[in-house]
Design a protein around this motif. Structure first.
Motif, short mmCIF file in Angstrom:
data_model
loop_
_atom_site.label_atom_id
_atom_site.label_comp_id
_atom_site.label_asym_id
_atom_site.label_seq_id
_atom_site.Cartn_x
_atom_site.Cartn_y
_atom_site.Cartn_z
N LEU A 149 53.85 -41.18 -41.07
CA LEU A 149 52.82 -41.05 -40.43
C LEU A 149 51.56 -40.22 -41.16
CD1 LEU A 149 52.77 -40.79 -36.87
CD2 LEU A 149 53.38 -38.98 -36.81
N THR A 150 50.81 -41.56 -41.27
CA THR A 150 49.57 -40.26 -42.08
C THR A 150 48.31 -39.66 -41.41
OG1 THR A 150 48.44 -42.65 -41.90
CG2 THR A 150 49.61 -42.84 -43.76
N ASP A 151 48.43 -39.86 -39.59
CA ASP A 151 47.70 -39.30 -39.36
C ASP A 151 47.77 -39.46 -37.76
OD1 ASP A 151 45.22 -38.01 -38.60
OD2 ASP A 151 43.67 -39.30 -38.95
N VAL A 152 47.58 -38.80 -36.79
CA VAL A 152 47.27 -38.28 -35.58
C VAL A 152 45.89 -37.88 -34.88
CG1 VAL A 152 48.56 -37.38 -33.15
CG2 VAL A 152 49.86 -38.81 -35.39
N VAL A 153 45.01 -38.74 -34.17
CA VAL A 153 44.22 -38.22 -33.28
C VAL A 153 44.29 -37.90 -32.45
CG1 VAL A 153 42.00 -38.82 -35.35
CG2 VAL A 153 42.84 -40.71 -33.39
N GLU A 154 43.96 -37.33 -31.25
CA GLU A 154 44.28 -36.97 -29.64
C GLU A 154 42.23 -37.14 -28.90
OE1 GLU A 154 44.34 -32.60 -27.03
OE2 GLU A 154 45.40 -32.79 -29.11
N HIS A 155 42.50 -37.46 -28.62
CA HIS A 155 41.25 -38.19 -27.34
C HIS A 155 41.09 -37.18 -26.66
CE1 HIS A 155 41.48 -42.49 -27.82
NE2 HIS A 155 41.23 -41.96 -29.29
N LYS A 156 39.94 -36.30 -26.22
CA LYS A 156 39.46 -35.85 -25.15
C LYS A 156 38.54 -35.88 -24.48
CE LYS A 156 39.39 -31.82 -28.71
NZ LYS A 156 40.87 -31.32 -27.78
N GLY A 157 38.54 -36.04 -23.12
CA GLY A 157 37.54 -36.43 -22.16
C GLY A 157 38.63 -36.78 -20.90
N SER A 158 38.17 -36.76 -19.55
CA SER A 158 38.58 -37.49 -18.23
C SER A 158 37.64 -38.08 -17.43
CB SER A 158 38.32 -35.74 -17.24
OG SER A 158 37.71 -35.23 -16.94
N GLY A 159 37.88 -38.37 -16.17
CA GLY A 159 37.37 -39.46 -15.68
C GLY A 159 37.10 -38.86 -13.63
N PRO A 160 36.38 -40.52 -12.95
CA PRO A 160 36.63 -38.96 -11.28
C PRO A 160 37.92 -39.89 -10.70
CG PRO A 160 35.34 -40.68 -12.83
CD PRO A 160 36.34 -40.51 -13.34
N VAL A 161 38.77 -41.21 -11.01
CA VAL A 161 39.90 -40.88 -10.42
C VAL A 161 40.87 -40.42 -10.50
CG1 VAL A 161 41.07 -42.80 -9.71
CG2 VAL A 161 38.68 -43.57 -10.90
N THR A 162 41.31 -39.79 -9.13
CA THR A 162 42.65 -38.24 -9.10
C THR A 162 43.59 -39.46 -9.45
OG1 THR A 162 41.05 -37.00 -7.38
CG2 THR A 162 43.30 -37.18 -7.06
N GLY A 163 44.27 -38.16 -10.21
CA GLY A 163 45.59 -38.92 -10.16
C GLY A 163 45.40 -40.19 -11.29
N ARG A 164 44.42 -40.12 -11.86
CA ARG A 164 44.76 -41.40 -12.41
C ARG A 164 43.84 -41.08 -14.37
NH1 ARG A 164 46.33 -46.16 -12.94
NH2 ARG A 164 46.40 -46.20 -14.74
N GLN A 165 42.60 -40.42 -14.18
CA GLN A 165 42.19 -39.48 -14.98
C GLN A 165 41.96 -38.41 -14.96
OE1 GLN A 165 38.30 -42.62 -13.85
NE2 GLN A 165 38.81 -43.29 -15.37
N GLU A 166 42.71 -37.39 -14.44
CA GLU A 166 42.04 -35.71 -15.35
C GLU A 166 42.38 -35.80 -16.54
OE1 GLU A 166 43.49 -36.23 -10.68
OE2 GLU A 166 44.32 -36.93 -12.75
N GLY A 167 43.20 -36.16 -17.02
CA GLY A 167 43.57 -36.31 -18.88
C GLY A 167 43.18 -37.67 -19.22
N THR A 168 43.41 -37.66 -20.99
CA THR A 168 42.83 -38.77 -21.76
C THR A 168 44.16 -40.01 -21.71
OG1 THR A 168 43.70 -37.16 -23.69
CG2 THR A 168 41.37 -38.43 -22.71
N HIS A 169 43.97 -41.06 -21.43
CA HIS A 169 45.69 -42.58 -21.75
C HIS A 169 44.65 -43.08 -22.64
CE1 HIS A 169 47.22 -39.58 -18.19
NE2 HIS A 169 46.35 -40.21 -17.85
N ALA A 170 45.20 -42.67 -23.89
CA ALA A 170 45.24 -44.46 -25.07
C ALA A 170 45.95 -45.39 -24.77
CB ALA A 170 45.05 -43.49 -26.30
N HIS A 171 45.10 -46.59 -24.08
CA HIS A 171 46.03 -47.47 -23.74
C HIS A 171 45.70 -48.69 -24.53
CE1 HIS A 171 47.43 -49.46 -21.17
NE2 HIS A 171 47.42 -48.76 -19.81
N GLN A 172 44.60 -48.70 -25.27
CA GLN A 172 44.82 -49.98 -26.83
C GLN A 172 44.38 -49.73 -28.38
OE1 GLN A 172 41.73 -52.90 -26.63
NE2 GLN A 172 43.01 -54.98 -27.10
#
Length: 365
Positions: A149-172
């Motif tokens: 495992l050569t690297d892991v990067v962490e996303h930062k941010g959020s969105g307005p949809v309650t229950g789905r966007q309180e934090g980051t969720h990398a999807h692709q």
């Protein structure tokens, strides 16, 4: 019509003349499903007949990617903590494990792809309510085995949809057509992050971030063959969006946007998205409406072409074969074969086979 297939292997050692090899992934009992893991199927393009060939255990196999030059496929093991695994392809049988699974560098890995050079595996980890989305890099050995495992990067941010966007969720995580940038969609942050990969160290360097419409929840991207346009399946807003892709900066700029389904008054989440080899058509699965929707790209404008039943319940994964679309219907445990006309319009499923808790499908040859 033959469509583009991201991550399709160029190796044909597993192919049977006159047939197309398909591999599917399923949730298993330890990950909330009822499937075995990996199921090998065979499609006859002329008549759309699909048959199950073999299966092998693989925990939580929620996404698959093929090596660009070796008879090897990779799968996510979607769990907390997550893992990724490598499998060697075999003619007329299910693949076999190629070494032990390794940590995915996060929680709930949901997408992966192999860098075009064949030396690195890139993984998107969705995360959890409390753990952030991440993108991880593994080095690959000469035979395709997972190495360090050569690297892991962490996303930062959020969105307005309650229950789905309180934090980051990398999807692709995908490589752009020029091979210059790594793009990672983040459903929680309404953002597509752009990275460059150091091919010596295997480290990622963030070079940009495209903020998409608030609350859209970008799930997956699909490039057109020319590479100047990229279309997104927006899970939370139930839309499909065409973006101009700036190959110099790795950034997206919205051009047109349409509803993912014409089925009204029904909660819906777009899932898989595929573009055609000619660049004029886009197909999207709709979880909720239980349809496959087709769109025409006229210039930079998306126009709905039509919509047909997906051949099951909760269509998630989508892959293409000559003149066909194959749909992984998760809740009904079925893989459906839909014919595609010369005008890009899909027909209703002519063949449906049972594969328990299936969530993804990959065309191998």
């Amino acid at each position: 019509m033959t469509s583009t297939r991201t991550g399709t292997s160029t190796d044909t050692s597993t192919a049977v003349p006159g047939h197309v090899e398909i591999l599917t992934g399923s949730y298993t009992p330890d990950t909330g499903g009822e499937g075995v893991g990996l199921t090998a199927l065979r499609l006859t393009p002329e008549d759309g007949v699909l048959s199950v060939v073999d299966a092998v255990a693989a925990s939580g196999a929620s996404f698959l990617a093929a090596h660009p030059s070796l008879p090897v496929v990779y799968t996510t093991h979607e769990s907390t903590p997550g893992a990724v695994g490598a499998f060697s392809l075999r003619e007329g049988a299910a693949p076999v494990p190629l070494g032990a699974p390794l940590t995915s560098g996060g929680a709930n890995p949901c997408h992966l792809t192999v860098h075009p050079g064949g030396d690195f595996l890139l993984t998107a980890n969705y995360g959890t309510d409390t753990l952030p989305g991440t993108v991880a890099v593994h080095r690959l050995d000469a035979d395709g085995r997972l190495a360090d495992l050569t690297d892991v990067v962490e996303h930062k941010g959020s969105g307005p949809v309650t229950g789905r966007q309180e934090g980051t969720h990398a999807h692709q995580v995908v490589v752009d057509p020029a091979g210059r940038y790594i793009l990672a969609t983040d459903l929680g942050a309404d953002t597509v992050f752009a990275y460059q990969l150091d091919l010596t160290t295997g480290k990622l360097n963030q070079v940009g971030a495209s903020r998409l419409r608030p609350g859209s929840g970008p799930r997956h991207l699909a490039f057109t063959p020319a590479g100047d346009l990229v279309v997104s399946a927006d899970e939370l807003s139930s839309t499909v969006t065409c973006h101009r892709y700036d190959a110099e900066t790795g950034t997206l700029h919205e051009l047109s946007r349409v509803p993912a389904t014409a089925v009204a008054d029904l909660p819906n989440q777009p899932g898989g998205i595929v573009t055609s080899a000619c660049g004029h058509y886009v197909w999207v699965t709709n979880r909720g409406a239980d349809t496959v929707a087709a769109f025409r790209l006229t210039g930079t404008t998306l126009e709905p072409l039509g919509e047909v039943p997906s051949g099951g319940n909760w269509p998630r994964g989508l892959t293409s074969a000559p003149g066909r679309l194959l749909v992984a219907n998760q809740h009904s445990g079925t893989v459906a074969v839909l014919p595609v006309g010369a005008d890009g319009t899909p027909g209703e499923a002519g063949v449906v086979v049972e594969v328990a808790s299936v969530v993804c499908a990959l065309t191998l040859s």
